[in-house]
Scaffold this motif. Structure first.
Motif, PDB file in Angstrom:
ATOM      1  N   CYS A  18      52.818  79.812  -7.600  1.00  0.00           N
ATOM      2  CA  CYS A  18      54.130  79.437  -7.318  1.00  0.00           C
ATOM      3  C   CYS A  18      54.057  78.127  -6.999  1.00  0.00           C
ATOM      4  CB  CYS A  18      54.763  80.364  -6.197  1.00  0.00           C
ATOM      5  SG  CYS A  18      56.146  79.721  -5.235  1.00  0.00           S
ATOM      6  N   ALA A  19      54.930  77.209  -7.618  1.00  0.00           N
ATOM      7  CA  ALA A  19      54.810  75.569  -7.441  1.00  0.00           C
ATOM      8  C   ALA A  19      55.125  75.505  -6.188  1.00  0.00           C
ATOM      9  CB  ALA A  19      55.438  75.043  -8.304  1.00  0.00           C
ATOM     10  N   LEU A  20      56.031  76.140  -5.447  1.00  0.00           N
ATOM     11  CA  LEU A  20      56.553  75.916  -4.199  1.00  0.00           C
ATOM     12  C   LEU A  20      55.642  76.416  -3.120  1.00  0.00           C
ATOM     13  CD1 LEU A  20      59.110  74.749  -2.614  1.00  0.00           C
ATOM     14  CD2 LEU A  20      59.974  77.068  -2.423  1.00  0.00           C
ATOM     15  N   CYS A  21      55.143  77.408  -3.206  1.00  0.00           N
ATOM     16  CA  CYS A  21      53.908  78.124  -2.256  1.00  0.00           C
ATOM     17  C   CYS A  21      52.946  77.280  -2.303  1.00  0.00           C
ATOM     18  CB  CYS A  21      53.756  79.577  -3.024  1.00  0.00           C
ATOM     19  SG  CYS A  21      54.941  80.510  -3.050  1.00  0.00           S
ATOM     20  N   ASN A  22      52.420  76.884  -3.602  1.00  0.00           N
ATOM     21  CA  ASN A  22      51.192  76.027  -3.722  1.00  0.00           C
ATOM     22  C   ASN A  22      51.356  74.737  -3.054  1.00  0.00           C
ATOM     23  OD1 ASN A  22      48.484  76.100  -4.742  1.00  0.00           O
ATOM     24  ND2 ASN A  22      49.062  74.403  -6.056  1.00  0.00           N
ATOM     25  N   GLY A  23      52.407  74.000  -3.360  1.00  0.00           N
ATOM     26  CA  GLY A  23      52.837  72.525  -2.696  1.00  0.00           C
ATOM     27  C   GLY A  23      52.469  72.808  -0.978  1.00  0.00           C
ATOM     28  N   GLU A  24      53.413  73.965  -0.440  1.00  0.00           N
ATOM     29  CA  GLU A  24      53.163  74.073   1.127  1.00  0.00           C
ATOM     30  C   GLU A  24      51.792  74.225   1.444  1.00  0.00           C
ATOM     31  OE1 GLU A  24      56.009  75.735   4.531  1.00  0.00           O
ATOM     32  OE2 GLU A  24      56.197  76.540   2.512  1.00  0.00           O
ATOM     33  N   MET A  25      51.060  75.269   0.688  1.00  0.00           N
ATOM     34  CA  MET A  25      49.669  75.547   1.175  1.00  0.00           C
ATOM     35  C   MET A  25      48.808  74.382   1.100  1.00  0.00           C
ATOM     36  SD  MET A  25      49.902  78.664   2.548  1.00  0.00           S
ATOM     37  CE  MET A  25      51.746  78.429   2.909  1.00  0.00           C
ATOM     38  N   THR A  26      49.039  73.747   0.281  1.00  0.00           N
ATOM     39  CA  THR A  26      48.213  72.424  -0.312  1.00  0.00           C
ATOM     40  C   THR A  26      48.251  71.523   1.064  1.00  0.00           C
ATOM     41  OG1 THR A  26      48.101  72.581  -2.378  1.00  0.00           O
ATOM     42  CG2 THR A  26      47.553  70.572  -1.671  1.00  0.00           C
ATOM     43  N   ASN A  27      49.718  71.329   1.340  1.00  0.00           N
ATOM     44  CA  ASN A  27      49.805  70.496   2.453  1.00  0.00           C
ATOM     45  C   ASN A  27      49.226  71.077   3.917  1.00  0.00           C
ATOM     46  OD1 ASN A  27      51.544  68.511   4.324  1.00  0.00           O
ATOM     47  ND2 ASN A  27      52.967  70.318   4.563  1.00  0.00           N
ATOM     48  N   LEU A  28      49.463  72.272   4.009  1.00  0.00           N
ATOM     49  CA  LEU A  28      48.602  72.928   5.377  1.00  0.00           C
ATOM     50  C   LEU A  28      46.992  72.629   5.118  1.00  0.00           C
ATOM     51  CD1 LEU A  28      50.846  76.157   5.993  1.00  0.00           C
ATOM     52  CD2 LEU A  28      50.879  74.193   7.412  1.00  0.00           C
ATOM     53  N   MET A  29      46.419  72.936   3.988  1.00  0.00           N
ATOM     54  CA  MET A  29      45.140  72.903   3.750  1.00  0.00           C
ATOM     55  C   MET A  29      44.601  71.448   4.009  1.00  0.00           C
ATOM     56  SD  MET A  29      44.334  74.539   0.056  1.00  0.00           S
ATOM     57  CE  MET A  29      45.055  76.451  -0.258  1.00  0.00           C
ATOM     58  N   LEU A  30      45.237  70.407   3.882  1.00  0.00           N
ATOM     59  CA  LEU A  30      44.872  68.948   4.158  1.00  0.00           C
ATOM     60  C   LEU A  30      45.076  68.799   5.668  1.00  0.00           C
ATOM     61  CD1 LEU A  30      46.359  67.262   0.746  1.00  0.00           C
ATOM     62  CD2 LEU A  30      44.056  67.575   1.402  1.00  0.00           C
ATOM     63  N   ARG A  31      45.921  69.377   6.075  1.00  0.00           N
ATOM     64  CA  ARG A  31      46.313  69.242   7.669  1.00  0.00           C
ATOM     65  C   ARG A  31      45.536  70.025   8.501  1.00  0.00           C
ATOM     66  NH1 ARG A  31      51.043  66.302   8.725  1.00  0.00           N
ATOM     67  NH2 ARG A  31      52.185  65.743   6.729  1.00  0.00           N
ATOM     68  N   ASN A  32      44.648  70.931   8.209  1.00  0.00           N
ATOM     69  CA  ASN A  32      43.862  72.058   8.540  1.00  0.00           C
ATOM     70  C   ASN A  32      42.383  71.486   9.277  1.00  0.00           C
ATOM     71  OD1 ASN A  32      43.065  74.528   9.693  1.00  0.00           O
ATOM     72  ND2 ASN A  32      42.259  75.024   7.705  1.00  0.00           N
ATOM     73  N   THR A  33      42.417  69.955   9.935  1.00  0.00           N
ATOM     74  CA  THR A  33      41.310  69.665  10.219  1.00  0.00           C
ATOM     75  C   THR A  33      40.476  70.235  11.390  1.00  0.00           C
ATOM     76  OG1 THR A  33      42.623  68.202  11.914  1.00  0.00           O
ATOM     77  CG2 THR A  33      42.336  67.296   9.637  1.00  0.00           C
ATOM     78  N   GLU A  34      41.112  71.226  12.084  1.00  0.00           N
ATOM     79  CA  GLU A  34      40.510  71.904  13.147  1.00  0.00           C
ATOM     80  C   GLU A  34      40.197  73.270  12.506  1.00  0.00           C
ATOM     81  OE1 GLU A  34      42.557  72.083  16.814  1.00  0.00           O
ATOM     82  OE2 GLU A  34      43.307  70.096  16.559  1.00  0.00           O
ATOM     83  N   GLY A  35      40.327  73.548  11.205  1.00  0.00           N
ATOM     84  CA  GLY A  35      39.716  75.087  10.788  1.00  0.00           C
ATOM     85  C   GLY A  35      40.493  76.157  11.225  1.00  0.00           C
ATOM     86  N   LYS A  36      41.586  75.982  11.763  1.00  0.00           N
ATOM     87  CA  LYS A  36      42.580  77.196  12.325  1.00  0.00           C
ATOM     88  C   LYS A  36      42.930  78.065  11.240  1.00  0.00           C
ATOM     89  CE  LYS A  36      43.614  75.028  16.972  1.00  0.00           C
ATOM     90  NZ  LYS A  36      44.849  74.847  17.892  1.00  0.00           N
ATOM     91  N   LEU A  37      43.047  77.624  10.339  1.00  0.00           N
ATOM     92  CA  LEU A  37      43.695  78.285   8.793  1.00  0.00           C
ATOM     93  C   LEU A  37      42.691  78.630   7.962  1.00  0.00           C
ATOM     94  CD1 LEU A  37      47.092  76.367   8.693  1.00  0.00           C
ATOM     95  CD2 LEU A  37      46.473  78.599   9.904  1.00  0.00           C
ATOM     96  N   ARG A  38      42.847  79.914   7.217  1.00  0.00           N
ATOM     97  CA  ARG A  38      42.104  80.207   6.221  1.00  0.00           C
ATOM     98  C   ARG A  38      43.154  80.646   5.136  1.00  0.00           C
ATOM     99  NH1 ARG A  38      37.719  83.920   9.084  1.00  0.00           N
ATOM    100  NH2 ARG A  38      36.626  82.224  10.345  1.00  0.00           N
ATOM    101  N   PHE A  39      42.557  80.320   3.975  1.00  0.00           N
ATOM    102  CA  PHE A  39      43.753  80.603   2.831  1.00  0.00           C
ATOM    103  C   PHE A  39      42.975  81.555   1.594  1.00  0.00           C
ATOM    104  CE2 PHE A  39      46.498  77.088   4.177  1.00  0.00           C
ATOM    105  CZ  PHE A  39      45.470  76.512   4.923  1.00  0.00           C
TER     106      PHE A  39
END
Length: 151
Positions: A18-39
Motif C-alpha cells: 500500500c503506497a500510503l502505508c509504505n510512505g508513512e512507515m518509511t517516514n517512521l523508519m527514518l525517524r526511528n533513531t532510538e530504535g523504539k519501533l520495529r517494522f
C-alpha cells in the motif's frame, strides 16, 4: 510525558504493498533513531507470524502493533504510540481529545478500507518531503544502544 515500561520496542505490522502505508512507515523508519519501533511487512511473501489473537486478514484491515510486553494494539492507538516514539507525539495528540479522538476512531477504519484507492501522487505529496527531512535528521543524529545520541 511518561510511557508504559512495557510499550517499547513497539512492533508495527504494516502493508508495504500500500503506497500510503509504505510512505508513512518509511517516514517512521527514518525517524526511528532510538530504535523504539520495529517494522513487520505483512505483505512480504514470507510473512507468517501474526501477533496472538490476530490473522493476516485482521492485519490487512487495520494497522496493528504489538507492545514489548505482548499487548496487541489496533487502529489510531498504534499511530499515537508510534509517533510518540519518534518525537512527533504532538502530531497525533489531538486523537486523545474527546471529540476529535472519537471522530478519528470512526474515520480511520474508513480510510484503511479505502487506502488502496488513494492515488500514489497523494502519498508522495504527503510523505516525500517528510521522509526526506527524516532521512536528513537520521543522518545527522546517531544513537548507541545505551540511548546516548549525538548530533
Amino acid at each position: 510525558m511518561t510511557t508504559s515500561p512495557g510499550l517499547y520496542p513497539l512492533t508495527l505490522y504494516y502493508e508495504s504493498a500500500c503506497a500510503l502505508c509504505n510512505g508513512e512507515m518509511t517516514n517512521l523508519m527514518l525517524r526511528n533513531t532510538e530504535g523504539k519501533l520495529r517494522f513487520v511487512d505483512v505483505s512480504a511473501p514470507d510473512f507468517d507470524n501474526p501477533p496472538p489473537g490476530t490473522t493476516l486478514e485482521d492485519l490487512l484491515e487495520l494497522i496493528h502493533a504489538q507492545t514489548a510486553d505482548g499487548r496487541v494494539l489496533r487502529g489510531v492507538e498504534v499511530f499515537l504510540h508510534a509517533y510518540r516514539a519518534v518525537g512527533l507525539g504532538w502530531v497525533v495528540e489531538p486523537t486523545r481529545w474527546p471529540v476529535f479522538g472519537s471522530l478519528a476512531d470512526r474515520l480511520y477504519p474508513v480510510l484503511a478500507r479505502n487506502r488502496h484507492k488513494v492515488p500514489r501522487v497523494v502519498s508522495r505529496l504527503l510523505f516525500e518531503t517528510a521522509t526526506r527531512r527524516a532521512a536528513q535528521r537520521a543522518a545527522q543524529q546517531r544513537c548507541t544502544p545505551g540511548d546516548t545520541c549525538t548530533r
